[in-house]
Write an enzyme that holds these catalytic residues in place. Sequence first.
Site, PDB file in Angstrom:
ATOM      1  N   SER A 106       0.887   3.294 -32.677  1.00 54.18           N
ATOM      2  CA  SER A 106       0.517   2.867 -31.327  1.00 54.18           C
ATOM      3  C   SER A 106      -0.995   2.971 -31.109  1.00 54.18           C
ATOM      4  CB  SER A 106       1.233   3.746 -30.303  1.00 54.18           C
ATOM      5  OG  SER A 106       0.704   3.537 -29.015  1.00 54.18           O
ATOM      6  N   TYR A 130      -2.769  -2.544 -27.807  1.00 56.47           N
ATOM      7  CA  TYR A 130      -2.846  -2.744 -26.363  1.00 56.47           C
ATOM      8  C   TYR A 130      -4.261  -3.238 -26.093  1.00 56.47           C
ATOM      9  CZ  TYR A 130       1.441  -0.272 -24.861  1.00 56.47           C
ATOM     10  OH  TYR A 130       2.732   0.088 -24.609  1.00 56.47           O
ATOM     11  N   THR A 156       1.240  -5.977 -28.173  1.00 54.71           N
ATOM     12  CA  THR A 156       2.274  -5.729 -27.149  1.00 54.71           C
ATOM     13  C   THR A 156       1.868  -6.426 -25.860  1.00 54.71           C
ATOM     14  OG1 THR A 156       2.893  -3.632 -28.146  1.00 54.71           O
ATOM     15  CG2 THR A 156       3.479  -3.927 -25.842  1.00 54.71           C
ATOM     16  N   LYS A 253       4.828  -8.624 -29.507  1.00 53.36           N
ATOM     17  CA  LYS A 253       5.967  -7.741 -29.162  1.00 53.36           C
ATOM     18  C   LYS A 253       6.175  -7.714 -27.648  1.00 53.36           C
ATOM     19  CE  LYS A 253       7.311  -2.806 -29.494  1.00 53.36           C
ATOM     20  NZ  LYS A 253       7.078  -2.190 -28.191  1.00 53.36           N
ATOM     21  N   HIS A 277      10.758  -3.185 -24.280  1.00 52.28           N
ATOM     22  CA  HIS A 277      10.016  -1.923 -24.313  1.00 52.28           C
ATOM     23  C   HIS A 277      10.976  -0.733 -24.140  1.00 52.28           C
ATOM     24  CE1 HIS A 277       5.581  -0.912 -24.155  1.00 52.28           C
ATOM     25  NE2 HIS A 277       6.077   0.278 -23.915  1.00 52.28           N
TER      26      HIS A 277
HETATM   27  C1  LIG Z   1       8.003   7.530 -25.610  1.00 52.50           C
HETATM   28  C2  LIG Z   1       7.774   6.077 -25.897  1.00 52.50           C
HETATM   29  C3  LIG Z   1       6.485   5.592 -26.053  1.00 52.50           C
HETATM   30  C4  LIG Z   1       6.275   4.232 -26.348  1.00 52.50           C
HETATM   31  N1  LIG Z   1       5.007   3.792 -26.581  1.00 52.50           N
HETATM   32  C5  LIG Z   1       4.810   2.501 -26.938  1.00 52.50           C
HETATM   33  C6  LIG Z   1       3.510   2.052 -27.271  1.00 52.50           C
HETATM   34  O1  LIG Z   1       2.554   2.802 -27.268  1.00 52.50           O
HETATM   35  N2  LIG Z   1       3.377   0.751 -27.600  1.00 52.50           N
HETATM   36  C7  LIG Z   1       4.429  -0.126 -27.612  1.00 52.50           C
HETATM   37  O2  LIG Z   1       4.262  -1.310 -27.922  1.00 52.50           O
HETATM   38  N3  LIG Z   1       5.678   0.276 -27.325  1.00 52.50           N
HETATM   39  C8  LIG Z   1       5.888   1.584 -27.000  1.00 52.50           C
HETATM   40  N4  LIG Z   1       7.149   2.007 -26.743  1.00 52.50           N
HETATM   41  C9  LIG Z   1       8.271   1.075 -26.879  1.00 52.50           C
HETATM   42  C10 LIG Z   1       8.817   1.111 -28.327  1.00 52.50           C
HETATM   43  O3  LIG Z   1       7.862   0.641 -29.223  1.00 52.50           O
HETATM   44  C11 LIG Z   1      10.086   0.294 -28.479  1.00 52.50           C
HETATM   45  O4  LIG Z   1       9.865  -1.002 -27.993  1.00 52.50           O
HETATM   46  C12 LIG Z   1      11.304   0.910 -27.773  1.00 52.50           C
HETATM   47  O5  LIG Z   1      11.238   2.314 -27.852  1.00 52.50           O
HETATM   48  C13 LIG Z   1      12.575   0.423 -28.434  1.00 52.50           C
HETATM   49  O6  LIG Z   1      13.691   0.953 -27.796  1.00 52.50           O
HETATM   50  P1  LIG Z   1      14.492   2.241 -28.350  1.00 52.50           P
HETATM   51  O7  LIG Z   1      13.680   3.418 -27.995  1.00 52.50           O
HETATM   52  O8  LIG Z   1      15.760   2.165 -27.590  1.00 52.50           O
HETATM   53  O9  LIG Z   1      14.653   2.079 -29.841  1.00 52.50           O
HETATM   54  C14 LIG Z   1       7.389   3.350 -26.439  1.00 52.50           C
HETATM   55  C15 LIG Z   1       8.678   3.857 -26.298  1.00 52.50           C
HETATM   56  C16 LIG Z   1       8.892   5.187 -26.031  1.00 52.50           C
HETATM   57  C17 LIG Z   1      10.301   5.689 -25.915  1.00 52.50           C
HETATM   58  C1  LIG Z   2       0.910   7.959 -20.777  1.00 49.03           C
HETATM   59  C2  LIG Z   2       0.285   7.045 -21.806  1.00 49.03           C
HETATM   60  C3  LIG Z   2       1.283   6.250 -22.507  1.00 49.03           C
HETATM   61  C4  LIG Z   2       0.679   5.221 -23.389  1.00 49.03           C
HETATM   62  C5  LIG Z   2       1.600   4.079 -23.656  1.00 49.03           C
HETATM   63  C6  LIG Z   2       2.978   4.464 -24.071  1.00 49.03           C
HETATM   64  C7  LIG Z   2       3.989   3.440 -23.733  1.00 49.03           C
HETATM   65  O1  LIG Z   2       3.846   2.271 -24.013  1.00 49.03           O
HETATM   66  C8  LIG Z   2       5.210   3.831 -23.059  1.00 49.03           C
HETATM   67  O2  LIG Z   2       6.150   3.030 -23.000  1.00 49.03           O
HETATM   68  O3  LIG Z   2       5.279   4.959 -22.551  1.00 49.03           O
END
Ligand SMILES: Cc1cc2nc3c(=O)[nH]c(=O)nc-3n(C[C@H](O)[C@H](O)[C@H](O)COP(=O)(O)O)c2cc1C
Ligand SMILES: CCCCCCC(=O)C(=O)O
Length: 401
Positions: A106, A130, A156, A253, A277
């Site tokens: 990320s 991002y 994303t 994405k 997401h």
């Molecule tokens: C705690 C957390 C942080 C995430 N941070 C990002 C991120 O920084 N960038 C991003 O494109 N997606 C982020 N996502 C989304 C994931 O990449 C992904 O799309 C999603 O978790 C898929 O669903 P799942 O958790 O049910 O497998 C985040 C998801 C979670 C749970």
């Molecule tokens: C609090 C900062 C989070 C950065 C981005 C993480 C993210 O995409 C998410 O779904 O949470």
Amino acid sequence: MPLLNVEEHRRRARRMLPRLVFDYVDGGAEDERCLQRNRDALEQLPLIPECLRDTSTVDIGIELFGRRWRAPFAVAPIGLAGLVRPGADALLARAAQGAGVPFVLSTASNTRIEDVRAAAPDAALWMQLYVMGERAIAERIVRRARAAGFEALVLTVDVPVSGLRERDLRHGFRLPMRLTPATVLDMARHPAWLMRLARSGMPQFANLLPDDDGAPVSAQAQAALLSRTMDRRLTWESLAWLRKLWDGPLLVKGLLGAEDARRAVRHGADGIVVSNHGGRQLDAAPASIAVLPAMVDAAGGRIPVLMDGGIRRGSDVVKALALGARGVLAGRAPLYGLACGGEQGALSVLQLLAQETERTMTLLGATHAAELGPRHVGRPEPPPKDTLQGKPAIYAARAAA
Ligand SMILES: Cc1cc2nc3c(=O)[nH]c(=O)nc-3n(C[C@H](O)[C@H](O)[C@H](O)COP(=O)(O)O)c2cc1C
Ligand SMILES: CCCCCCC(=O)C(=O)O
């Protein structure tokens, strides 16, 4: 007792993490209907086996962008994973390397791009991007990822603003953390987690810190990432700008509409990730698996379609492949593993998913991902009654947990 599946890892993670950290990972936007929809839609799809086929060897590996993946999934980008465990990004990358699958780092990681590469020298690393207000920051991240041998760039596009994360709001979740008596008590009840955090310090957005090249990074960018406020002037035309900076595979994405899949093709994307997401952005969004067939149809075989959202079992992976995904991303599943047992915990989850994928394919009579098709997927079963009445089932599950 060994943990037998992803849900057992989730329950253990819930015990091991302070509630505000667990809720940051586990939660979704608003009423968490989209979060629940991802799971319901996958669970409601039955799989139809083909019997009396030679399955003496089953290969769950795939090939994508010139690389072999030992299993048809990758580790999704997770921002602020360092809250779960210090060094989380490197630990997840090493787990992915051990499982022979790609790891997507990320932009909001807590470990520098170069340090993740050093920790997992043989891993297939992808960089998630991002784009915040200052384009120069994105440009610098892309350059550094390229120099560190990252193999694909994942833009994303579903975060023009943050989804309304009510669990986070309830906890006063923010960085630097605002300590209330409740959060202090919550952390004190998790001494192992607290000791690790005390030793390592609060996680930082490592890719936004001033780097060896001395380029300053503004506090504005840090704040934008923290509040998930991305550049709202980003459009499909912006892909041309990224193209100039990145000559490897470029994926988009966060798409859910067929017209967007066609736009991605028209604007020269090399792949798309069908994603909501993980239910953390638009709560009214459809389940990823529900729109997958239309997205695959719209891409028309011109670019590979990946999918994420709700992957908790190997059978979920197989359902996505059968409906045309070339591979899937798993987000929370390896993160629960990480919370339970660091790198080894994350690796265990990836291995469980791989074993379940292989068993499911064998039961279906498919020896290779390419043999899976829509004929393996039956009509969705009607949702269980409790999802039809008022609150989604997740409330009942949470109350029971
Ligand atoms: C705690 C957390 C942080 C995430 N941070 C990002 C991120 O920084 N960038 C991003 O494109 N997606 C982020 N996502 C989304 C994931 O990449 C992904 O799309 C999603 O978790 C898929 O669903 P799942 O958790 O049910 O497998 C985040 C998801 C979670 C749970
Ligand atoms: C609090 C900062 C989070 C950065 C981005 C993480 C993210 O995409 C998410 O779904 O949470």
